[in-house]
Enzyme design. Structure first.
Site, PDB file in Angstrom:
ATOM      1  N   GLU A   1      90.940  12.635 -69.305  1.00  0.00           N
ATOM      2  CA  GLU A   1      89.820  13.565 -69.114  1.00  0.00           C
ATOM      3  C   GLU A   1      90.351  14.996 -69.129  1.00  0.00           C
ATOM      4  O   GLU A   1      91.363  15.280 -68.484  1.00  0.00           O
ATOM      5  CB  GLU A   1      89.117  13.308 -67.773  1.00  0.00           C
TER       6      GLU A   1
ATOM      7  N   HIS B   1      85.972   9.510 -53.366  1.00  0.00           N
ATOM      8  CA  HIS B   1      85.502  10.284 -54.526  1.00  0.00           C
ATOM      9  C   HIS B   1      85.682   9.463 -55.818  1.00  0.00           C
ATOM     10  O   HIS B   1      84.737   9.281 -56.589  1.00  0.00           O
ATOM     11  CB  HIS B   1      86.322  11.577 -54.601  1.00  0.00           C
ATOM     12  N   GLU B   2      86.901   8.961 -56.018  1.00  0.00           N
ATOM     13  CA  GLU B   2      87.183   8.269 -57.285  1.00  0.00           C
ATOM     14  C   GLU B   2      86.422   6.950 -57.401  1.00  0.00           C
ATOM     15  O   GLU B   2      85.988   6.575 -58.485  1.00  0.00           O
ATOM     16  CB  GLU B   2      88.688   8.031 -57.445  1.00  0.00           C
TER      17      GLU B   2
ATOM     18  N   GLY C   1      94.402  15.791 -58.847  1.00  0.00           N
ATOM     19  CA  GLY C   1      94.647  15.097 -57.582  1.00  0.00           C
ATOM     20  C   GLY C   1      94.531  13.602 -57.827  1.00  0.00           C
ATOM     21  O   GLY C   1      95.312  12.811 -57.327  1.00  0.00           O
ATOM     22  N   ALA C   2      93.543  13.222 -58.645  1.00  0.00           N
ATOM     23  CA  ALA C   2      93.326  11.818 -58.974  1.00  0.00           C
ATOM     24  C   ALA C   2      92.374  11.744 -60.162  1.00  0.00           C
ATOM     25  O   ALA C   2      91.701  12.719 -60.487  1.00  0.00           O
ATOM     26  CB  ALA C   2      92.725  11.079 -57.782  1.00  0.00           C
ATOM     27  N   MET C   3      92.340  10.574 -60.812  1.00  0.00           N
ATOM     28  CA  MET C   3      91.467  10.389 -61.979  1.00  0.00           C
ATOM     29  C   MET C   3      90.860   8.995 -61.942  1.00  0.00           C
ATOM     30  O   MET C   3      91.554   8.003 -61.764  1.00  0.00           O
ATOM     31  CB  MET C   3      92.305  10.591 -63.257  1.00  0.00           C
TER      32      MET C   3
END
Length: 905
Positions: free
Chosen positions: A182, A354-355, A318-320
Site C-alpha cells: 500500500e 486498527h489492523e 507502524g503496521a499494514m
C-alpha cells in the site's frame, strides 16, 4: 495501515504518539521570527504543477493471478512467473499494466481454446509506472491466459518486495524477503493492475530455502521439494477471495510463533524473531479477543481460515493490514513482560485493533479509489478505540482519544494549508501525502461524532448493511452514508458532507441569559482559524450535532440539537441561576467552543473540584489554549486556568496540559524569560509529582504508571532539583546492575539524565542502546537522545542517526528528537538535513517518512510527497511569530508577578 509516529508514547503516531517532535521548520524560531516572513523569504519554492494522471484502461482486466516467486536472499533478486486469467472486454492489440523496477523477459496471451500470441514489444513508461505489452494481432473479447516471466530486485527501500535485515541469535546478519504494497507498490513485485477497484483472486506459490518460513495471505495447501535444487521447497497457498493488489503479501524468513484459536475457530498466530515467541503472547491475546468482537459488531464473520500477525525488522509504517497476514514493526507487536512499558502495551493493543478492523472495513469492502482512503483509515482509527475499550476498560481509552487524535486533528485543520478529509487523488505520488492526521485523526473524530449522533444500535445496523451489500466489492464514501441513513432515518449524507468535503471546523460562540427558570443560549458558528477570527466572505457552514449539559448532571446531555444555520437560540428549561451550562459533552463534537466570560467563569470551579468529567476538563483547557494561540484571547488567561488543575488526577488531562506547556516552552525558548516558563511548569507539576512519588503503590493500575512517567519526565526535563537527583541515582544503579529500572520509568529517567548530563552520560546511553536486545528499548533510547544540550554531543547524536546502529525507519525519530530537544538542536538538525539531503531522500524515496522528516522544501530538493507538510510548516512559523509578538510581553509580566507573589495552592 498504521503510520508510525516519531514515538509510541501513549497514543500515536505520525503518524502518532504523544506529542510528536514538532516539525523542524516550525521549530526554526530564531529571534528573527518575530518579523513576519513571506514564504518566498523562507526560500520556499513554488509547488510544481501536478502531472496529468490516467488510470489504467478498462479493456483488459484480471480474474485470477497465479503467481510464483523465487526470491534469492543472497543476491537480493527474485524471479517471477505470472499466469493471469484475464478478460478482454474490448478488442485490443495491447495490454497496459502497472510495473515498476521489474524486467519482463517474455509475455504472451492465449485466448481460451486458441493459439498463444507472443508479445512483440514491452514499452515501459517509467514515470507512470506502467508497461504496455504489444501484440502482433488483435486480442478478441473473451477470456484467456496472460503469461509473463520477469525478474526484479529485493530492494532496500521498505516498499514493494524488499529485503529486511535481522541478526540471528548467534549474531549472524541475514535478510528476510518481505512486502509492503500500500498504496501502489505491488507493481514492484509483479506486473499487475495495481488499482484498488481492479480486484481478482490470487493463487500464490513461493520457492524458498527449505529452512525458511514462507507465509502469504492464505493457508499453506502444499509444500514439496523444488525439482532444480534440493535446498529449496515450493510452498503453495490456498486461493484468496476476490481482493485488491495492495493487500497481497508474502514473507520469507526465520521466525518463531505462538498460536491459538479464536472462539469462532479462526487460527490466530503471532510470528516473532527467533527466540522471542514469548513476546508475541500479549498481541495474540488481543487478536483472539478482537476477531470475535468485530464479528459480533459487524454481524459478518471473518472471511479467511487464518490470520497471522508478524513482526518485521525493517518496516516503514507502524503496521499494514494485508488480508490474513498483517505486518508490524517489532515495537507495534512485541511485548516483553519485564521490559515493556505500559504505553507500549497500549500501543500494541490499539495497532492490533486498527489492523484487524481493516480485515472487514478495507479488505472485504475496499475503497473504489484513493480519494476514499480517509474512510478506510478514519474508520479503523475510530473503531480501534472501541475495541481496546472492550478488551481493556481500565485504559480509559476514549479520554485518551481526545488527546491523541481529536485535538491533534483540530490543530492541523485550523491551518489555511489544511485539506478536506476527502481529497481528490489523481497520481499515486499524491497518496503518501494524504496519509496524515486529517485522514486518520479527523476522519476518526468525525466518525466518533457521527456514531454519537446516530446511536450505537442504528450505527451497527447500518455498518452491517454496508458490509453485506458491498462485500468483495468496492465502495465510495457516499455508499456508507446511504447505509447509515437507511438504518437511522437521519440526514447523514447532508450532515457528513459538510465535514468531509470542506476543510476546517467551526468555532461555536455561546452566551447565556437567565429568563425566569430557564436559560436562553445564543449560539453562532464561524470557521475556526489558527490565525484569528475568520474574516473572509462567505464563511463556510457546518451541520453541527451539539450536546448541552449542566451541573445538575455533568455526564448526561440535557439537550441535543443539530445546528444547521449560522445562528441559533436555544432554551434550556429548568436551569437554576447558580448552575453552569456546558457545550460538547464528552468533547465528541468536532468544534471548538468560546464561552462568554460569565459562562466560562462559572465553569472554572468544576475544574478545581473535578465535578466536570475528565474529558470535559481536557476539552475546555484545550479550547482555551487554541483560542490563545489564535489571538482570540490572551495566553495569560490560559495560564491562569492551567493553575486550576492543581488537584487533577487524570492521566490524559495531564498529558494534554503537558503537550500545551511544551508548545509554549518551545515558543519562548529564544526569549530571555525561558527559565521563568520552566519554573511555571515545575510549579504546576510538582504537587502531582509529590503525590505520585517514584514507586508504584498497591492497587495502582495502567493509568497511574502512564501518569508517573509523564510527570517525572516533565519535572526532570524542566530541571526540578529533587527529580533530577533521584533520576541520576536510579540511573547509576540501573547501569551498574544494582537495581534495574522498571520499564515505565526508563524514558523519564533517560531523558532527565541526558538533558542535564555530559559526554559520559551520552556514551553510557549509546552503550545501553548497543546492548539492548529488544527493539522497544532501542527506540526508547533513540527518542530521548535529542535531549542532550551540548553542541558537540548534538552532532554526535545526528551522526548516530544515520549509522548502521539505527534502523532506517527509526532515523527520522532520532533527528526529530534533536529538532524538538533544544534551540541548538533545531539549528543543528536543520543543517544536518540540508547537508545529508541526498542520502535521506534516496533512503525514503518519497514515502510518507519523508513528510515526517522534511519539513522544508527547496527548489533544488523537490520532495513531492511532502508538499503540503512543507506549506503547513511555513504557515506555523508565521503563526508562531505572530503569537510571540502579540503575547510575549504579557506572559513575561504575568510570570514575574507570580514570582513576586506565588498563588496560594
Amino acid at each position: 495501515m498504521w503510520l508510525a509516529a516519531a514515538a509510541p508514547s501513549v497514543a500515536r503516531r505520525l503518524l502518532y504518539l504523544g506529542p510528536p517532535p514538532p516539525p523542524l521548520l516550525l521549530l526554526l524560531l530564531s529571534r528573527s521570527s518575530r518579523r513576519r516572513h513571506s514564504l518566498h523569504s523562507l526560500g520556499l519554492a513554488a509547488m510544481p504543477e501536478k502531472r496529468p494522471f490516467e488510470r489504467l484502461p478498462a479493456d483488459v482486466s484480471p480474474i485470477n493471478y497465479s503467481l510464483c516467486l523465487k526470491p534469492d536472499l543472497l543476491d537480493f533478486t527474485f524471479e517471477g512467473k505470472l499466469e493471469a486469467a484475464a478478460q478482454v472486454r474490448q478488442a485490443t492489440n495491447q495490454i497496459v499494466m502497472n510495473c515498476a523496477d521489474i524486467d519482463i523477459i517474455t509475455a504472451s496471451y492465449a485466448p481460451e481454446g486458441d493459439e498463444e500470441i507472443h508479445a512483440t514489444g514491452f514499452n515501459y513508461q517509467n514515470e507512470d509506472e506502467k508497461v504496455t505489452l504489444s501484440f502482433p494481432s488483435t486480442l478478441q473479447t473473451g477470456t484467456g491466459t496472460l503469461k509473463i516471466d520477469f525478474v526484479g530486485e529485493l530492494n532496500d527501500k521498505m516498499k514493494g518486495f524488499y529485503r529486511s535485515k535481522y541478526t540471528t541469535p548467534s549474531g549472524e546478519v541475514r535478510y528476510a524477503a518481505v512486502t509492503q504494497f500500500e498504496a501502489t507498490d505491488a507493481r514492484r513485485a509483479f506486473p499487475c493492475w495495481d488499482e484498488p477497484a481492479i480486484k481478482a483472486t490470487f493463487d500464490i506459490s513461493l520457492v524458498v530455502p527449505k529452512d525458511r518460513v514462507a507465509l502469504s495471505n492464505m493457508n499453506v495447501i502444499d509444500r514439496k521439494p523444488y525439482p532444480d535444487d534440493e535446498n529449496l521447497v515450493e510452498v503453495k497457498f490456498a486461493r484468496t477471495p476476490v481482493m485488491s493488489t495492495y493487500l497481497v503479501a508474502f514473507v520469507v524468513g526465520e521466525y518463531d510463533f505462538v498460536e491459538t484459536r479464536s472462539k469462532d475457530g479462526v487460527c490466530v498466530r503471532v510470528y516473532t524473531p527467533v527466540g522471542k515467541a514469548e513476546q508475541g503472547k500479549f498481541a495474540l491475546e488481543v487478536a483472539a479477543k478482537t476477531l470475535p468482537f468485530y464479528k459480533d459488531y459487524f454481524n459478518v464473520p471473518y472471511p479467511l481460515p487464518k490470520i497471522d500477525l508478524i513482526a518485521i525488522a525493517d518496516f516503514a509504517a507502524g503496521a499494514m493490514e494485508n488480508w490474513g497476514l498483517v505486518t508490524y514493526r517489532e515495537t507495534a507487536l512485541l511485548i516483553d513482560p519485564k521490559n515493556s512499558c505500559s504505553s507500549s502495551r497500549q500501543w500494541v493493543a490499539l495497532v492490533v485493533g486498527h489492523e484487524l478492523a481493516h480485515q472487514w472495513f478495507g479488505n472485504l469492502v475496499t475503497m473504489e479509489w484513493w480519494t476514499h482512503l480517509w474512510l478506510n483509515e478514519g474508520f479503523a482509527s475510530w473503531i480501534e478505540y472501541l475495541c481496546v475499550d472492550h478488551c481493556f476498560p481500565e485504559y480509559d481509552i476514549w479520554t485518551q482519544f481526545v488527546s491523541a487524535d481529536y485535538t491533534r486533528a483540530q490543530e492541523l485543520d485550523a491551518l489555511d494549508n489544511s485539506h478536506p478529509i476527502e481529497v481528490s487523488v489523481g497520481h499515486p505520488s499524491e497518496v503518501d501525502e494524504i496519509f496524515d492526521a486529517i485522514s486518520y485523526s479527523k476522519g476518526a473524530s468525525v466518525i466518533r461524532m457521527l456514531h454519537d449522533y446516530i446511536g450505537d444500535k442504528d450505527f451497527k445496523k447500518g455498518m452491517n448493511m454496508y458490509l453485506t451489500k458491498f462485500q468483495q466489492k468496492n465502495a465510495a464514501t457516499e455508499d456508507l452514508w446511504e447505509s447509515l441513513e437507511n438504518a437511522s432515518g437521519k440526514p447523514i449524507a447532508a450532515v457528513m458532507s459538510t465535514w468531509t468535503k470542506q476543510m476546517g471546523f467551526p468555532l461555536i460562540y455561546v452566551e447565556a441569559e437567565q429568563v425566569e427558570d430557564d436559560r436562553l443560549l445564543k449560539l453562532s458558528q464561524k470557521k475556526f482559524c489558527a490565525s484569528g477570527p475568520y474574516v473572509g466572505e462567505d464563511c463556510p457552514q457546518w451541520m453541527v450535532p451539539i450536546t448541552i449539559s449542566t451541573s445538575e448532571d455533568p455526564n448526561q446531555a440535557k439537550l441535543k440539537i443539530l445546528m444547521d444555520k449560522p445562528e441559533m437560540n436555544v432554551v434550556l428549561q429548568n436551569v437554576k441561576p447558580d448552575q453552569w451550562v456546558k457545550l460538547n459533552l464528552g468533547t465528541v463534537g468536532f468544534y471548538r467552543t468560546q464561552y462568554s466570560s460569565a459562562m466560562l467563569e462559572s465553569l472554572l470551579p468544576g475544574i478545581r473540584d473535578l465535578s466536570l468529567p475528565p474529558v470535559d476538563r481536557l476539552g475546555l483547557q484545550n479550547d482555551l489554549f487554541s483560542l490563545a494561540r489564535a489571538g482570540i484571547i490572551s495566553t495569560v488567561e490560559v495560564l491562569k486556568v492551567m493553575e486550576a488543575f492543581v488537584n487533577e488526577p487524570n492521566y490524559t488531562v495531564w498529558s494534554d496540559l503537558s503537550c500545551n506547556l511544551g508548545i509554549l516552552s518551545t515558543l519562548l525558548s529564544h526569549t530571555d524569560f525561558y527559565e521563568e516558563i520552566q519554573e511555571f511548569v515545575k510549579d504546576v507539576f510538582s504537587p502531582i509529582g509529590e503525590r505520585l512519588g517514584w514507586d508504584p503503590k498497591p492497587g495502582e493500575g495502567h493509568l497511574d504508571a502512564l501518569l508517573r512517567g509523564l510527570v517525572l519526565g516533565k519535572l526532570g526535563k524542566a530541571g526540578h532539583k529533587a527529580t533530577l537527583e533521584e533520576a541520576r541515582r536510579r540511573f547509576k544503579d540501573h547501569v551498574e546492575g544494582k537495581q534495574i529500572l522498571s520499564a515505565d520509568l526508563r524514558s523519564p529517567v533517560y531523558l532527565t539524565v541526558l538533558k542535564h548530563g555530559d559526554g559520559t552520560t551520552l556514551d553510557i546511553m549509546l552503550k545501553l542502546h548497543k546492548q539492548a536486545d529488544m527493539q522497544e528499548e532501542k527506540n526508547r533510547i533513540e527518542r530521548v537522545l535529542g535531549a542532550t544540550l551540548l553542541p558537540d554531543l548534538i552532532q554526535k547524536v545526528l551522526t548516530f542517526a544515520l549509522s548502521e546502529e539505527v534502523r532506517p525507519q527509526d532515523t527520522v525519530s532520532v533527528i526529530g528528537g534533536v529538532a524538538g530537544g533544544s534551540k541548538h538542536g533545531r539549528k543543528a538538525a536543520w543543517k544536518f538535513i540540508k547537508d545529508n539531503w541526498e542520502e535521506l531522500y534516496n533512503r525514503y524515496q518519497g514515502g510518507f517518512l519523508i513528510s515526517r522528516l522534511i519539513k522544508a522544501f527547496f527548489e533544488s530538493h523537490p520532495a513531492p510527497s511532502a508538499e503540503r507538510t512543507i506549506q503547513q510548516c511555513c504557515e506555523n512559523i508565521l503563526l508562531n511569530a505572530a503569537w510571540l509578538k502579540r503575547d510575549a510581553d504579557s506572559i513575561h509580566q504575568y510570570l514575574l508577578q507570580r514570582k513576586a507573589s506565588p498563588p496560594a495552592v
